[in-house]
Write an enzyme that holds these catalytic residues in place. Structure first.
Site, PDB file in Angstrom:
ATOM      1  N   THR A  71       0.835  -1.207   0.000  1.00  0.00           N
ATOM      2  CA  THR A  71       0.000   0.000   0.000  1.00  0.00           C
ATOM      3  C   THR A  71       0.864   1.250   0.000  1.00  0.00           C
ATOM      4  O   THR A  71       0.635   2.182  -0.784  1.00  0.00           O
ATOM      5  CB  THR A  71      -0.902   0.012   1.247  1.00  0.00           C
ATOM      6  OG1 THR A  71      -1.666  -1.186   1.284  1.00  0.00           O
ATOM      7  CG2 THR A  71      -1.838   1.209   1.232  1.00  0.00           C
ATOM      8  N   THR A  72       1.875   1.277   0.866  1.00  0.00           N
ATOM      9  CA  THR A  72       2.754   2.438   0.975  1.00  0.00           C
ATOM     10  C   THR A  72       3.544   2.648  -0.303  1.00  0.00           C
ATOM     11  O   THR A  72       3.935   3.769  -0.628  1.00  0.00           O
ATOM     12  CB  THR A  72       3.699   2.277   2.182  1.00  0.00           C
ATOM     13  OG1 THR A  72       2.931   1.929   3.331  1.00  0.00           O
ATOM     14  CG2 THR A  72       4.457   3.552   2.468  1.00  0.00           C
ATOM     15  N   TYR A  78     -13.250  -4.755  -2.628  1.00  0.00           N
ATOM     16  CA  TYR A  78     -14.430  -4.426  -3.423  1.00  0.00           C
ATOM     17  C   TYR A  78     -15.354  -5.616  -3.660  1.00  0.00           C
ATOM     18  O   TYR A  78     -16.544  -5.528  -3.440  1.00  0.00           O
ATOM     19  CB  TYR A  78     -14.061  -3.777  -4.777  1.00  0.00           C
ATOM     20  CG  TYR A  78     -15.272  -3.233  -5.502  1.00  0.00           C
ATOM     21  CD1 TYR A  78     -15.856  -2.050  -5.096  1.00  0.00           C
ATOM     22  CD2 TYR A  78     -15.854  -3.928  -6.566  1.00  0.00           C
ATOM     23  CE1 TYR A  78     -16.995  -1.568  -5.722  1.00  0.00           C
ATOM     24  CE2 TYR A  78     -16.989  -3.451  -7.195  1.00  0.00           C
ATOM     25  CZ  TYR A  78     -17.554  -2.267  -6.766  1.00  0.00           C
ATOM     26  OH  TYR A  78     -18.686  -1.802  -7.389  1.00  0.00           O
ATOM     27  N   TYR A 102      -2.724 -10.229   4.429  1.00  0.00           N
ATOM     28  CA  TYR A 102      -2.778  -8.841   4.875  1.00  0.00           C
ATOM     29  C   TYR A 102      -4.224  -8.497   5.197  1.00  0.00           C
ATOM     30  O   TYR A 102      -5.061  -8.415   4.299  1.00  0.00           O
ATOM     31  CB  TYR A 102      -2.207  -7.931   3.781  1.00  0.00           C
ATOM     32  CG  TYR A 102      -2.108  -6.463   4.118  1.00  0.00           C
ATOM     33  CD1 TYR A 102      -2.272  -5.987   5.409  1.00  0.00           C
ATOM     34  CD2 TYR A 102      -1.816  -5.540   3.115  1.00  0.00           C
ATOM     35  CE1 TYR A 102      -2.160  -4.631   5.701  1.00  0.00           C
ATOM     36  CE2 TYR A 102      -1.698  -4.188   3.391  1.00  0.00           C
ATOM     37  CZ  TYR A 102      -1.889  -3.738   4.682  1.00  0.00           C
ATOM     38  OH  TYR A 102      -1.786  -2.393   4.964  1.00  0.00           O
ATOM     39  N   ARG A 127      -9.445  -0.672   4.510  1.00  0.00           N
ATOM     40  CA  ARG A 127      -9.211  -0.382   3.088  1.00  0.00           C
ATOM     41  C   ARG A 127      -9.965  -1.336   2.163  1.00  0.00           C
ATOM     42  O   ARG A 127     -10.338  -0.963   1.063  1.00  0.00           O
ATOM     43  CB  ARG A 127      -7.705  -0.467   2.767  1.00  0.00           C
ATOM     44  CG  ARG A 127      -6.916   0.759   3.204  1.00  0.00           C
ATOM     45  CD  ARG A 127      -5.510   0.697   2.636  1.00  0.00           C
ATOM     46  NE  ARG A 127      -4.675   1.785   3.090  1.00  0.00           N
ATOM     47  CZ  ARG A 127      -4.419   2.885   2.388  1.00  0.00           C
ATOM     48  NH1 ARG A 127      -4.959   3.054   1.194  1.00  0.00           N
ATOM     49  NH2 ARG A 127      -3.633   3.825   2.883  1.00  0.00           N
ATOM     50  N   LYS A 172      -0.091  -9.966   8.200  1.00  0.00           N
ATOM     51  CA  LYS A 172       0.090  -8.574   8.613  1.00  0.00           C
ATOM     52  C   LYS A 172      -1.266  -8.104   9.105  1.00  0.00           C
ATOM     53  O   LYS A 172      -2.233  -8.037   8.343  1.00  0.00           O
ATOM     54  CB  LYS A 172       0.573  -7.711   7.444  1.00  0.00           C
ATOM     55  CG  LYS A 172       0.681  -6.223   7.784  1.00  0.00           C
ATOM     56  CD  LYS A 172       1.059  -5.392   6.564  1.00  0.00           C
ATOM     57  CE  LYS A 172       1.083  -3.906   6.919  1.00  0.00           C
ATOM     58  NZ  LYS A 172       1.415  -3.055   5.744  1.00  0.00           N
ATOM     59  N   ILE A 193       5.345  -4.551   9.990  1.00  0.00           N
ATOM     60  CA  ILE A 193       5.564  -4.050   8.630  1.00  0.00           C
ATOM     61  C   ILE A 193       5.188  -2.584   8.706  1.00  0.00           C
ATOM     62  O   ILE A 193       4.020  -2.228   8.828  1.00  0.00           O
ATOM     63  CB  ILE A 193       4.751  -4.828   7.589  1.00  0.00           C
ATOM     64  CG1 ILE A 193       5.229  -6.284   7.540  1.00  0.00           C
ATOM     65  CG2 ILE A 193       4.879  -4.174   6.216  1.00  0.00           C
ATOM     66  CD1 ILE A 193       4.439  -7.176   6.597  1.00  0.00           C
TER      67      ILE A 193
END
Length: 294
Positions: free
Chosen positions: A46-47, A109, A135, A140, A164, A206
């Protein structure tokens, strides 16, 4: 076996003003992380703004990070997708390019059922040999990977080794660690919960924070692993104001702004992410000064 223990960085992807990946800066960022003691690098999470990369760019960045790292520390490739076929493809390619492990976000989604999540993750795991971290970030993705689902996958799929955890739900995390009895490697996905997570049996973090404070993030985890709980707790609490500032806008807007303030030339975001608002940038700047990194 854990992919790593301690502080893994969720590395930003630096871009040039024209939007291209800035590989010169990316190499420098990787070298700085290794020099400062970071225990693993997550590329294209994501980052790292993987969601706005083409498949070609995504894989090129993973390849480049693996080549620069040269197996000095593990490289974990973010290869999740809400399309199972795409997740399988990216994961297989990342394995060929030298990734030591994979990070698979839950399909977003689509909002799959728990059975759908199991089938999705198992399909990816069946296509590769390297270890996989799930994850769990429902804020999100709109879907929670339940503790029992994670436990079933970690206990029954040999190369799904952990998660994570960014749900913030410590009751569910405690359930997971109880269900797996040490057979799931749990990493904090929230920088403000590193030591609480490790106190339940987590392996580390993380981290977004590690982009701008790699040595301190590593020291925080190392102190806990070495049994110095008091030092690790102090380092965690000292970092809280900066961590809050790093999430006063959606990640990775603030951390890229912080790197740019430090002269690291992380560059702009790709749309739909935009530059940090002035009032929030001032909050970030003040927190960085108080923490001693600006």
């Amino acid at each position: 076996m854990a992919i790593y223990e301690g502080a893994g960085v969720a590395l930003v992807t630096p871009f040039k003003d024209n939007g291209d990946v800035n590989y010169e800066v990316l190499e420098r960022l990787v070298e700085e992380q290794i020099a400062e003691g970071t225990d693993a690098i997550v590329a294209c999470g994501t980052t790292g703004e993987a969601s706005t990369m083409t498949h070609e760019e995504h894989l090129d960045v993973i390849k480049f990070v693996c080549e620069v790292t040269k197996q000095r520390i593990p490289v974990i490739a973010g290869t999740g997708s809400n399309c199972t076929d795409t997740a399988v493809y990216l994961s297989q390619e990342a394995e060929k390019l030298g990734a030591d492990g994979l990070l698979l976000v839950s399909p977003y989604y689509n909002k799959a059922t728990q059975n759908g999540l199991k089938a999705h993750f198992k399909a990816v795991a069946d296509g590769v040999k390297i270890p996989i971290l799930l994850y769990n970030i429902p804020g999100r993705t709109g879907v929670t990977i339940k503790a029992q689902t994670i436990a079933d996958l970690c206990l029954n799929v040999p190369n799904i080794v952990g998660v994570k955890e960014a749900s913030g739900d410590f009751s569910a995390i405690a359930d997971l660690l109880s269900l797996t009895d040490g057979k799931a490697d749990v990493y904090s996905g929230n920088d403000n919960q590193i030591i609480p997570m490790m106190s339940l049996g987590g392996k580390g973090v993380i981290s977004v924070l590690s982009n701008i404070a790699p040595a301190k993030t590593h020291e925080m985890c190392r102190a806990y692993l070495d049994g110095d709980v008091k030092l690790s707790a102090r380092l965690q609490l000292e970092a809280i104001p900066l961590i809050n500032a790093l999430f006063c806008e959606v990640n990775p807007i603030p951390v890229k702004a912080a790197l740019n303030l430090m002269g690291s030339q992380a560059g702009p975001m790709r749309l739909p992410l935009t530059e940090m608002e002035d009032k929030n940038q001032q909050i970030l700047k003040n927190a960085m000064k108080e923490y001693g990194i600006l």
